[in-house]
Design a protein around this motif. Structure first.
Motif, PDB file in Angstrom:
ATOM      1  N   GLN A  95       0.819  -1.188   0.000  1.00 27.03           N
ATOM      2  CA  GLN A  95       0.000   0.000   0.000  1.00 27.03           C
ATOM      3  C   GLN A  95       0.862   1.250   0.000  1.00 27.03           C
ATOM      4  O   GLN A  95       2.048   1.190   0.289  1.00 27.03           O
ATOM      5  CB  GLN A  95      -0.956   0.015   1.216  1.00 27.03           C
ATOM      6  N   LYS A  96       0.252   2.379  -0.311  1.00 25.53           N
ATOM      7  CA  LYS A  96       1.001   3.631  -0.394  1.00 25.53           C
ATOM      8  C   LYS A  96       1.694   3.944   0.915  1.00 25.53           C
ATOM      9  O   LYS A  96       2.845   4.347   0.943  1.00 25.53           O
ATOM     10  CB  LYS A  96       0.044   4.777  -0.779  1.00 25.53           C
ATOM     11  N   GLN A  97       0.983   3.764   2.030  1.00 22.96           N
ATOM     12  CA  GLN A  97       1.581   4.001   3.335  1.00 22.96           C
ATOM     13  C   GLN A  97       2.252   2.731   3.818  1.00 22.96           C
ATOM     14  O   GLN A  97       1.604   1.713   3.996  1.00 22.96           O
ATOM     15  CB  GLN A  97       0.497   4.425   4.346  1.00 22.96           C
ATOM     16  N   LYS A  98       3.553   2.785   3.993  1.00 22.41           N
ATOM     17  CA  LYS A  98       4.294   1.608   4.424  1.00 22.41           C
ATOM     18  C   LYS A  98       4.645   1.721   5.897  1.00 22.41           C
ATOM     19  O   LYS A  98       5.137   2.749   6.349  1.00 22.41           O
ATOM     20  CB  LYS A  98       5.566   1.445   3.590  1.00 22.41           C
ATOM     21  N   GLN A 127       0.269   6.901  10.864  1.00 24.72           N
ATOM     22  CA  GLN A 127       0.323   5.650  11.611  1.00 24.72           C
ATOM     23  C   GLN A 127      -1.103   5.203  11.895  1.00 24.72           C
ATOM     24  O   GLN A 127      -1.869   5.923  12.518  1.00 24.72           O
ATOM     25  CB  GLN A 127       1.086   5.838  12.919  1.00 24.72           C
ATOM     26  N   TYR A 128      -1.461   4.008  11.446  1.00 27.32           N
ATOM     27  CA  TYR A 128      -2.831   3.533  11.591  1.00 27.32           C
ATOM     28  C   TYR A 128      -2.988   2.463  12.655  1.00 27.32           C
ATOM     29  O   TYR A 128      -4.103   2.150  13.039  1.00 27.32           O
ATOM     30  CB  TYR A 128      -3.351   3.003  10.254  1.00 27.32           C
ATOM     31  N   TYR A 129      -1.897   1.883  13.120  1.00 28.95           N
ATOM     32  CA  TYR A 129      -2.027   0.897  14.187  1.00 28.95           C
ATOM     33  C   TYR A 129      -0.741   0.815  14.984  1.00 28.95           C
ATOM     34  O   TYR A 129       0.323   1.228  14.540  1.00 28.95           O
ATOM     35  CB  TYR A 129      -2.398  -0.474  13.639  1.00 28.95           C
ATOM     36  N   SER A 130      -0.876   0.307  16.189  1.00 27.96           N
ATOM     37  CA  SER A 130       0.270   0.117  17.076  1.00 27.96           C
ATOM     38  C   SER A 130       0.119  -1.239  17.742  1.00 27.96           C
ATOM     39  O   SER A 130      -0.918  -1.522  18.345  1.00 27.96           O
ATOM     40  CB  SER A 130       0.315   1.224  18.134  1.00 27.96           C
ATOM     41  N   ARG A 159     -11.326  -3.426  12.150  1.00 31.14           N
ATOM     42  CA  ARG A 159     -12.348  -2.374  12.150  1.00 31.14           C
ATOM     43  C   ARG A 159     -11.785  -1.060  12.707  1.00 31.14           C
ATOM     44  O   ARG A 159     -12.055   0.030  12.186  1.00 31.14           O
ATOM     45  CB  ARG A 159     -13.553  -2.822  12.976  1.00 31.14           C
ATOM     46  N   VAL A 160     -10.994  -1.179  13.774  1.00 33.89           N
ATOM     47  CA  VAL A 160     -10.384   0.014  14.367  1.00 33.89           C
ATOM     48  C   VAL A 160      -9.418   0.667  13.379  1.00 33.89           C
ATOM     49  O   VAL A 160      -9.416   1.889  13.212  1.00 33.89           O
ATOM     50  CB  VAL A 160      -9.655  -0.356  15.679  1.00 33.89           C
ATOM     51  N   VAL A 161      -8.606  -0.147  12.717  1.00 36.28           N
ATOM     52  CA  VAL A 161      -7.660   0.378  11.721  1.00 36.28           C
ATOM     53  C   VAL A 161      -8.425   1.073  10.595  1.00 36.28           C
ATOM     54  O   VAL A 161      -8.032   2.144  10.123  1.00 36.28           O
ATOM     55  CB  VAL A 161      -6.769  -0.747  11.159  1.00 36.28           C
ATOM     56  N   HIS A 162      -9.535   0.461  10.161  1.00 35.14           N
ATOM     57  CA  HIS A 162     -10.341   1.041   9.079  1.00 35.14           C
ATOM     58  C   HIS A 162     -10.897   2.408   9.491  1.00 35.14           C
ATOM     59  O   HIS A 162     -10.890   3.358   8.689  1.00 35.14           O
ATOM     60  CB  HIS A 162     -11.484   0.101   8.720  1.00 35.14           C
ATOM     61  N   ILE A 163     -11.351   2.519  10.729  1.00 31.01           N
ATOM     62  CA  ILE A 163     -11.884   3.791  11.215  1.00 31.01           C
ATOM     63  C   ILE A 163     -10.805   4.868  11.168  1.00 31.01           C
ATOM     64  O   ILE A 163     -11.056   6.006  10.756  1.00 31.01           O
ATOM     65  CB  ILE A 163     -12.436   3.637  12.651  1.00 31.01           C
ATOM     66  N   ARG A 164      -9.606   4.522  11.573  1.00 29.42           N
ATOM     67  CA  ARG A 164      -8.504   5.494  11.556  1.00 29.42           C
ATOM     68  C   ARG A 164      -8.140   5.915  10.140  1.00 29.42           C
ATOM     69  O   ARG A 164      -7.684   7.031   9.904  1.00 29.42           O
ATOM     70  CB  ARG A 164      -7.279   4.894  12.247  1.00 29.42           C
ATOM     71  N   GLN A 165      -8.326   5.025   9.186  1.00 31.77           N
ATOM     72  CA  GLN A 165      -7.945   5.311   7.805  1.00 31.77           C
ATOM     73  C   GLN A 165      -9.013   6.094   7.045  1.00 31.77           C
ATOM     74  O   GLN A 165      -8.710   6.724   6.037  1.00 31.77           O
ATOM     75  CB  GLN A 165      -7.689   3.997   7.052  1.00 31.77           C
ATOM     76  N   GLN A 166     -10.249   6.048   7.530  1.00 24.75           N
ATOM     77  CA  GLN A 166     -11.343   6.687   6.804  1.00 24.75           C
ATOM     78  C   GLN A 166     -11.167   8.195   6.684  1.00 24.75           C
ATOM     79  O   GLN A 166     -10.690   8.857   7.598  1.00 24.75           O
ATOM     80  CB  GLN A 166     -12.681   6.392   7.503  1.00 24.75           C
ATOM     81  N   LYS A 167     -11.561   8.703   5.546  1.00 19.62           N
ATOM     82  CA  LYS A 167     -11.523  10.145   5.304  1.00 19.62           C
ATOM     83  C   LYS A 167     -12.951  10.663   5.122  1.00 19.62           C
ATOM     84  O   LYS A 167     -13.829   9.950   4.625  1.00 19.62           O
ATOM     85  CB  LYS A 167     -10.711  10.465   4.047  1.00 19.62           C
ATOM     86  N   PHE A 210     -10.781   6.019  19.042  1.00 21.90           N
ATOM     87  CA  PHE A 210      -9.757   5.021  18.743  1.00 21.90           C
ATOM     88  C   PHE A 210      -8.416   5.641  18.341  1.00 21.90           C
ATOM     89  O   PHE A 210      -7.552   4.958  17.797  1.00 21.90           O
ATOM     90  CB  PHE A 210     -10.242   4.101  17.615  1.00 21.90           C
ATOM     91  N   ALA A 211      -8.253   6.926  18.615  1.00 23.26           N
ATOM     92  CA  ALA A 211      -7.011   7.603  18.224  1.00 23.26           C
ATOM     93  C   ALA A 211      -5.812   6.997  18.942  1.00 23.26           C
ATOM     94  O   ALA A 211      -5.896   6.604  20.109  1.00 23.26           O
ATOM     95  CB  ALA A 211      -7.106   9.093  18.531  1.00 23.26           C
ATOM     96  N   LEU A 212      -4.705   6.921  18.233  1.00 24.15           N
ATOM     97  CA  LEU A 212      -3.466   6.470  18.851  1.00 24.15           C
ATOM     98  C   LEU A 212      -2.940   7.568  19.762  1.00 24.15           C
ATOM     99  O   LEU A 212      -3.392   8.709  19.703  1.00 24.15           O
ATOM    100  CB  LEU A 212      -2.432   6.113  17.777  1.00 24.15           C
ATOM    101  N   GLU A 213      -1.971   7.227  20.581  1.00 21.25           N
ATOM    102  CA  GLU A 213      -1.450   8.148  21.579  1.00 21.25           C
ATOM    103  C   GLU A 213      -0.974   9.448  20.954  1.00 21.25           C
ATOM    104  O   GLU A 213      -1.180  10.525  21.480  1.00 21.25           O
ATOM    105  CB  GLU A 213      -0.288   7.479  22.320  1.00 21.25           C
TER     106      GLU A 213
END
Length: 223
Positions: free
Chosen positions: A91-94, A109-112, A159-167, A187-190
């Motif tokens: 994907q574009k974001q690595k 950053q979409y997940y930790s 699902r959480v990752v998808h929410i963070r990625q949504q625009k 669901f925002a990361l720190e």
């Protein structure tokens, strides 16, 4: 690359000698935790990570204990060629295996693996019937990673990752935009996206960004 035709990697060769590594998923997550700990200085971080990675008998020293440059080289090789082996994102974001942006790539950053531990645990238990606490010290890092990326889109983690990625899009209603905003806050990361973007800038870009923020707040006087 992950291959069913080969045994899972568990050692590294250094100057013709084979050394056993602890590549259990929980140990690698602990290594990532040390790497991301801002309170640990670089030298201590190097020694702690190598100490975690190498399996040694009582009293046995780390390879090249008295050669700092060699230890740095060993550490980099293990991280790049063993732990991150075959983990190339298309994907574009690595992201690297710690969920951190790869150097030179966009910094979103979409997940930790640390902050999303509860979602990962719940998803493994529900979809694979695997209790990750019972797999500590047993499940190989490569196995864990293969299962993680293959989780269903319906899993809590995905699902959480998808929410963070949504625009926000033009066809969204005001209500849908508000719901998405609330979900992303929940669901925002720190680190916020602004924090991540700011850390990716060089000194000149950071100065320009800071000045623009001050101008917006009326903190810069004319002239």
């Amino acid at each position: 690359m992950f291959s069913l035709a080969e045994k899972l990697e568990s050692s590294v060769e250094i100057d013709g000698k084979e050394y056993e590594l602890d590549l259990s998923f929980d140990n690698i997550l602990l290594v990532f935790k040390v790497i991301n700990d801002k309170e640990i200085d670089d030298l201590s971080r190097l020694f702690v990570c190598l100490d975690l990675l190498f399996i040694r008998n009582d009293g046995e020293e780390l390879p090249f204990q008295d050669n700092l440059m060699k230890q740095v080289e060993i550490y980099k090789n293990i991280m790049e060629k063993v732990i991150a082996r075959g983990k190339k994102q298309k994907q574009k974001q690595k992201l690297d295996l710690a969920g951190e942006p790869i150097e030179g790539e966009p910094k979103t950053q979409y997940y930790s693996l640390e902050q999303d531990a509860e979602y990962i645990f719940a998803s493994f238990l529900y979809y694979y019937n695997i209790n990750l606490f019972h797999e500590q010290g047993k499940m190989h890092w490569y196995e864990f990673n293969a299962l993680l990326v293959s989780l269903s889109d319906d899993s809590m983690f995905k699902r959480v990752v998808h929410i963070r990625q949504q625009k926000v899009t033009k066809d969204m209603t005001a209500e849908q935009k508000e719901i998405l905003k609330e979900q992303q806050a929940m669901f925002a990361l720190e680190h916020s996206q602004n924090d991540v973007d700011f850390e990716s800038m060089d000194l000149a870009e950071k100065r320009e960004y800071a000045l623009k923020q001050l101008e917006k707040e009326g903190g810069v006087m004319n002239g």
